[in-house]
Design a protein around this motif. Structure first.
Motif, mmCIF file in Angstrom:
data_model
loop_
_atom_site.group_PDB
_atom_site.id
_atom_site.type_symbol
_atom_site.label_atom_id
_atom_site.label_comp_id
_atom_site.label_asym_id
_atom_site.label_seq_id
_atom_site.Cartn_x
_atom_site.Cartn_y
_atom_site.Cartn_z
ATOM 1 N N ASP A 75 -1.493 -11.491 4.778
ATOM 2 C CA ASP A 75 -1.024 -11.225 6.135
ATOM 3 C C ASP A 75 0.287 -11.924 6.459
ATOM 4 O O ASP A 75 1.148 -11.355 7.135
ATOM 5 C CB ASP A 75 -2.095 -11.614 7.151
ATOM 6 N N ALA A 76 0.463 -13.155 6.015
ATOM 7 C CA ALA A 76 1.698 -13.886 6.313
ATOM 8 C C ALA A 76 2.898 -13.179 5.678
ATOM 9 O O ALA A 76 3.960 -13.085 6.299
ATOM 10 C CB ALA A 76 1.602 -15.326 5.827
ATOM 11 N N SER A 77 2.740 -12.669 4.471
ATOM 12 C CA SER A 77 3.827 -11.939 3.812
ATOM 13 C C SER A 77 4.184 -10.672 4.573
ATOM 14 O O SER A 77 5.360 -10.372 4.782
ATOM 15 C CB SER A 77 3.439 -11.553 2.380
ATOM 16 N N LEU A 78 3.164 -9.934 4.967
ATOM 17 C CA LEU A 78 3.386 -8.698 5.707
ATOM 18 C C LEU A 78 4.082 -8.973 7.038
ATOM 19 O O LEU A 78 5.083 -8.323 7.373
ATOM 20 C CB LEU A 78 2.067 -7.973 5.941
ATOM 21 N N LEU A 79 3.575 -9.940 7.785
ATOM 22 C CA LEU A 79 4.176 -10.260 9.083
ATOM 23 C C LEU A 79 5.602 -10.766 8.942
ATOM 24 O O LEU A 79 6.485 -10.388 9.714
ATOM 25 C CB LEU A 79 3.323 -11.284 9.819
ATOM 26 N N LEU A 80 5.854 -11.615 7.940
ATOM 27 C CA LEU A 80 7.209 -12.114 7.743
ATOM 28 C C LEU A 80 8.156 -10.968 7.394
ATOM 29 O O LEU A 80 9.280 -10.907 7.903
ATOM 30 C CB LEU A 80 7.246 -13.191 6.659
ATOM 31 N N GLY A 81 7.720 -10.041 6.565
ATOM 32 C CA GLY A 81 8.550 -8.889 6.233
ATOM 33 C C GLY A 81 8.887 -8.052 7.454
ATOM 34 O O GLY A 81 10.036 -7.648 7.656
ATOM 35 N N ILE A 82 7.897 -7.801 8.290
ATOM 36 C CA ILE A 82 8.117 -7.014 9.504
ATOM 37 C C ILE A 82 9.097 -7.715 10.436
ATOM 38 O O ILE A 82 10.028 -7.104 10.972
ATOM 39 C CB ILE A 82 6.774 -6.735 10.214
ATOM 40 N N VAL A 83 8.910 -9.018 10.620
ATOM 41 C CA VAL A 83 9.773 -9.773 11.534
ATOM 42 C C VAL A 83 11.195 -9.862 10.986
ATOM 43 O O VAL A 83 12.172 -9.727 11.739
ATOM 44 C CB VAL A 83 9.164 -11.164 11.818
ATOM 45 N N LEU A 84 11.349 -10.060 9.671
ATOM 46 C CA LEU A 84 12.696 -10.084 9.082
ATOM 47 C C LEU A 84 13.398 -8.741 9.237
ATOM 48 O O LEU A 84 14.599 -8.681 9.519
ATOM 49 C CB LEU A 84 12.631 -10.458 7.599
ATOM 50 N N GLN A 85 12.640 -7.671 9.060
ATOM 51 C CA GLN A 85 13.218 -6.337 9.225
ATOM 52 C C GLN A 85 13.717 -6.150 10.651
ATOM 53 O O GLN A 85 14.823 -5.658 10.868
ATOM 54 C CB GLN A 85 12.173 -5.285 8.853
ATOM 55 N N VAL A 117 6.643 -3.847 2.342
ATOM 56 C CA VAL A 117 6.123 -2.742 1.529
ATOM 57 C C VAL A 117 5.508 -3.255 0.233
ATOM 58 O O VAL A 117 4.503 -2.718 -0.239
ATOM 59 C CB VAL A 117 7.229 -1.700 1.253
ATOM 60 N N SER A 118 6.087 -4.307 -0.341
ATOM 61 C CA SER A 118 5.535 -4.871 -1.571
ATOM 62 C C SER A 118 4.228 -5.605 -1.321
ATOM 63 O O SER A 118 3.473 -5.858 -2.258
ATOM 64 C CB SER A 118 6.549 -5.826 -2.211
ATOM 65 N N THR A 119 3.965 -5.959 -0.081
ATOM 66 C CA THR A 119 2.728 -6.658 0.258
ATOM 67 C C THR A 119 1.585 -5.680 0.486
ATOM 68 O O THR A 119 0.529 -5.792 -0.126
ATOM 69 C CB THR A 119 2.922 -7.520 1.522
ATOM 70 N N LYS A 120 1.791 -4.736 1.382
ATOM 71 C CA LYS A 120 0.778 -3.725 1.713
ATOM 72 C C LYS A 120 1.502 -2.435 2.062
ATOM 73 O O LYS A 120 2.599 -2.458 2.593
ATOM 74 C CB LYS A 120 -0.040 -4.145 2.943
ATOM 75 N N TRP A 121 0.834 -1.327 1.814
ATOM 76 C CA TRP A 121 1.455 -0.047 2.157
ATOM 77 C C TRP A 121 1.583 0.152 3.667
ATOM 78 O O TRP A 121 2.354 0.981 4.113
ATOM 79 C CB TRP A 121 0.696 1.110 1.515
ATOM 80 N N THR A 122 0.844 -0.593 4.453
ATOM 81 C CA THR A 122 1.030 -0.493 5.900
ATOM 82 C C THR A 122 2.417 -0.977 6.295
ATOM 83 O O THR A 122 2.916 -0.626 7.365
ATOM 84 C CB THR A 122 -0.030 -1.296 6.669
ATOM 85 N N GLY A 123 3.052 -1.757 5.443
ATOM 86 C CA GLY A 123 4.413 -2.213 5.681
ATOM 87 C C GLY A 123 5.436 -1.093 5.580
ATOM 88 O O GLY A 123 6.601 -1.279 5.937
ATOM 89 N N ALA A 124 5.014 0.087 5.117
ATOM 90 C CA ALA A 124 5.933 1.218 5.018
ATOM 91 C C ALA A 124 6.437 1.659 6.391
ATOM 92 O O ALA A 124 7.471 2.321 6.491
ATOM 93 C CB ALA A 124 5.269 2.389 4.297
ATOM 94 N N VAL A 129 10.856 2.449 11.106
ATOM 95 C CA VAL A 129 11.509 1.740 12.214
ATOM 96 C C VAL A 129 12.988 1.535 11.903
ATOM 97 O O VAL A 129 13.858 1.777 12.752
ATOM 98 C CB VAL A 129 10.805 0.394 12.488
ATOM 99 N N SER A 130 13.297 1.120 10.681
ATOM 100 C CA SER A 130 14.701 0.928 10.304
ATOM 101 C C SER A 130 15.454 2.248 10.270
ATOM 102 O O SER A 130 16.630 2.308 10.637
ATOM 103 C CB SER A 130 14.809 0.257 8.932
ATOM 104 N N GLY A 131 14.788 3.304 9.827
ATOM 105 C CA GLY A 131 15.427 4.614 9.812
ATOM 106 C C GLY A 131 15.756 5.101 11.209
ATOM 107 O O GLY A 131 16.854 5.614 11.463
ATOM 108 N N LEU A 132 14.822 4.926 12.122
ATOM 109 C CA LEU A 132 15.066 5.309 13.513
ATOM 110 C C LEU A 132 16.192 4.468 14.114
ATOM 111 O O LEU A 132 17.075 4.989 14.797
ATOM 112 C CB LEU A 132 13.785 5.154 14.337
ATOM 113 N N HIS A 133 16.173 3.184 13.832
ATOM 114 C CA HIS A 133 17.232 2.298 14.324
ATOM 115 C C HIS A 133 18.587 2.732 13.761
ATOM 116 O O HIS A 133 19.590 2.760 14.479
ATOM 117 C CB HIS A 133 16.933 0.843 13.936
ATOM 118 N N ALA A 134 18.623 3.090 12.483
ATOM 119 C CA ALA A 134 19.875 3.525 11.853
ATOM 120 C C ALA A 134 20.384 4.817 12.492
ATOM 121 O O ALA A 134 21.586 4.960 12.759
ATOM 122 C CB ALA A 134 19.676 3.716 10.353
ATOM 123 N N LEU A 135 19.490 5.765 12.738
ATOM 124 C CA LEU A 135 19.901 7.021 13.374
ATOM 125 C C LEU A 135 20.466 6.780 14.774
ATOM 126 O O LEU A 135 21.476 7.377 15.155
ATOM 127 C CB LEU A 135 18.729 7.993 13.434
#
Length: 179
Positions: A75-85, A117-124, A129-135
């Motif tokens: 969970d810590a890896s997943l949350l950190l990835g989301i927050v960094l993104q 994404v490397s932690t859990k597929w729910t991170g996909a 979110v990044s794609g929408l932000h980029a658009l």
């Protein structure tokens, strides 16, 4: 000695020869990094320093996050990835496109996607979110009068950083795993 712990089922005891510190150090470090990362998200969203300190302090005092980041959980890896993104995406909004700071912010976002994404597929979901932000960012530039060549360069760099970095990290993590 290189001996790996193998688990056949959840709840099996951990062998006495397994280094528990090594197993828990990663999640503990990632859980600790969540607090400054949340502060960075708040600042990137335009909050004042005291206002950005509130969500960081709330996370610091959250018992569930503390417990989850001290066990051998993902969970810590997943949350950190989301927050960094999120921090990288929002910080890129405050930088001029295609500058060193802008590329660094989007590279941090790509690293966050890779971690999630490397932690859990729910991170996909971070990809969406990044794609929408980029658009939205590209639309704002187009609406602001950017030339098509500038928009194409911007989109290519965004794709490389937000899709390329995660793809490379994901493939590399499996290469290490299977080795």
């Amino acid at each position: 000695d290189g001996k790996a712990q193998e688990w056949g089922a959840i709840g099996e005891p951990i062998g006495t020869d397994v280094n528990l510190f090594a197993l828990r150090a990663g999640p503990a470090l990632q859980g600790s990094l969540l607090v400054p990362a949340i502060y960075a998200v708040g600042r990137a969203l335009g909050l004042s320093a005291p206002a950005a300190l509130l969500p960081a302090a709330a996370l610091l005092l959250d018992a569930c996050t503390l417990v989850e980041s001290r066990y051998v959980l993902t969970d810590a890896s997943l949350l950190l990835g989301i927050v960094l993104q999120l921090a990288g995406c929002f910080e890129s909004d405050h930088r001029a496109p295609l500058t060193r700071g802008w590329v660094g912010a989007l590279a941090a976002s790509g690293a966050g996607i890779a971690l999630a994404v490397s932690t859990k597929w729910t991170g996909a979901a971070t990809i969406g979110v990044s794609g929408l932000h980029a658009l939205l960012a590209l639309y704002r530039r187009w609406d602001g009068g950017a030339r098509p060549a500038e928009l194409a360069r911007d989109a290519a760099v965004r794709a490389a950083l937000l899709l390329g970095i995660p793809a490379l990290v994901y493939i590399a993590s499996f290469a290490v795993h299977f080795a």
